[in-house]
Design an enzyme around this catalytic site. Sequence first.
Site, PDB file in Angstrom:
ATOM      1  N   ASP A  68      10.001  20.945 -26.027  1.00 13.02           N
ATOM      2  CA  ASP A  68      11.099  21.062 -26.293  1.00 13.02           C
ATOM      3  C   ASP A  68      12.309  21.684 -24.939  1.00 13.02           C
ATOM      4  O   ASP A  68      13.246  21.714 -24.833  1.00 13.02           O
ATOM      5  CB  ASP A  68      11.811  21.597 -27.442  1.00 13.02           C
ATOM      6  CG  ASP A  68      11.742  20.550 -28.618  1.00 13.02           C
ATOM      7  OD1 ASP A  68      11.261  19.400 -28.546  1.00 13.02           O
ATOM      8  OD2 ASP A  68      12.224  21.017 -29.629  1.00 13.02           O
ATOM      9  N   GLY A 127      35.010 -13.211  -3.962  1.00 16.46           N
ATOM     10  CA  GLY A 127      35.023 -13.990  -2.804  1.00 16.46           C
ATOM     11  C   GLY A 127      33.907 -14.379  -2.161  1.00 16.46           C
ATOM     12  O   GLY A 127      33.263 -15.304  -2.801  1.00 16.46           O
ATOM     13  N   ASP A 164      42.878  -8.581  -1.909  1.00  9.95           N
ATOM     14  CA  ASP A 164      41.660  -8.537  -2.111  1.00  9.95           C
ATOM     15  C   ASP A 164      41.625  -8.483  -3.938  1.00  9.95           C
ATOM     16  O   ASP A 164      40.695  -9.137  -4.423  1.00  9.95           O
ATOM     17  CB  ASP A 164      41.035  -7.311  -1.885  1.00  9.95           C
ATOM     18  CG  ASP A 164      40.766  -7.498  -0.343  1.00  9.95           C
ATOM     19  OD1 ASP A 164      40.187  -8.523   0.316  1.00  9.95           O
ATOM     20  OD2 ASP A 164      41.081  -6.402   0.540  1.00  9.95           O
TER      21      ASP A 164
END
EC number: 1.3.7.7
Length: 505
Positions: free
Chosen positions: A36, A426, A291
Amino acid sequence: MKLAYWMYAGPAHIGTLRIASSFKNVHAIMHAPLGDDYFNVMRSMLERERDFTPVTASVVDRKVLGRGSQDKVVTNIVRKDQEEAPDLIVLTPTCTSSILQEDLQNFVARAQEQSKADVLLADVNHYRYNEFTAADRTLTQIVSYYIEKLAGNFPARSEKPTANILGISTLGFHNHHDCRELKQLLADLGVEVNVVAPEGCSVHDIQKMPSAWFNVVPYRELGRGAAEYLQRQTGQPLIDITPMGILQTARFIRAVQQILNAQGARVEYEEYIRSQTLFVSQAAWFSRSIDCQNLQGKRAVVYGDLTHAAAMTRILAREMGVRVVWAGTFCKYDAEWFKAEVADLCDEVLISEDHAEVGDRIATAEPAAIFGTQMERHIGKRLSIPCGVISSPIHIQNFPVGYRPFLGYEGTNQIADLVYNSFTLGMEDHLLEVFGGHDTKEVITKTMTAQSDLEWDEAATRELAKIPGFVRSKVKRNTEKYARESGRDKITLEVMYAAKEAAGA
């Protein structure tokens, strides 16, 4: 109980250890079995720390169980007190100590008698708290412990406007960069930072907190409990608006203005907001550029913790014109707050910590991009859907060496880049279609949870691969729906053509 190989929020002791190891000169003793103690490795790797993580595991093994663990835990606390000379030692309970029903408060009382440092038991129940809720509770407990030592003799309010920043911690998502940006933003507003907690804070600095004019809680998950405690005890107002994105950063600044003017200052920040929005942040201009026109109407899904999932949903929907098909969080304990924040910004809200369900919902939605955690990034790779990581849990690559804040006006630039670069747009979209998209990879013909009972033969799989990527998932789903309704258990070319004809395509 459900067994899972992926957890979005760790167990409670991880939250407590995050807080303890964020403070200066605080040591944590973790009462747990061997194995742990992975927190030490995780923190050293992700944070790239040069110093050892101040966490010691008091290991519970067969011999300890046989004779009782109290002596060993007390011995470890006293030993670390002598070796490290910390200001505070935090004993961290785990699932093991909860199962054994040990009286850890008695362990702490015994250790305090022999230690110079203050010794605290983290008051977290492993059956009730996860990493985030335990971290917030532990920070509140430590802050209240040292504020109560003042016995009401609080320091006077600072002459100049000051603020405490609560909730910056180790293993936080871009926390160090966010803190730097938040400090700069406050400095621009004429506000000095009094104390940042817990990261880099001494427990003695906590007693300076009441001198600040107000508290800032940038993240919903951590720091709110401590800020509300200070509000009750000292009357300090708090700002819990996350300054992420143009709109929320402006809201945050106006909240600062309101608090300062209410306490006697005379400030006006509208011109600052205008100039920063127009000339420092590029996001407002960029989101209206040629864009980003390609983003208009694009479909996305958002998933993560409360703070980042809500903020990203708001930015996509209100600032960048992206349609959020669904927004979700794994923080089920604060589901109502999340729903109230995003319900009007997306088509649907998902509250779930089941990664398989999240994966199937993404596959069904067929978004153009995902904004989520490291797990959603893996899901996106399987589905050939790009993913921007916006929330923990995260990978080491999301702990950048360079400056990458998400808060403030510089943060708006980072987020704008992340959003834009997460979509296939694009020329890239055109070239993928010209050269066959992702057809060099095997086509996925099953759901994320592999529950499909339909088999695709080789010819049908090849035909599916010829279909452009942006409609391939829809064709696949419609074909499988037709096959099930027709009682077919295998998809061939004939089934594909029949499904196409039935759909009127």
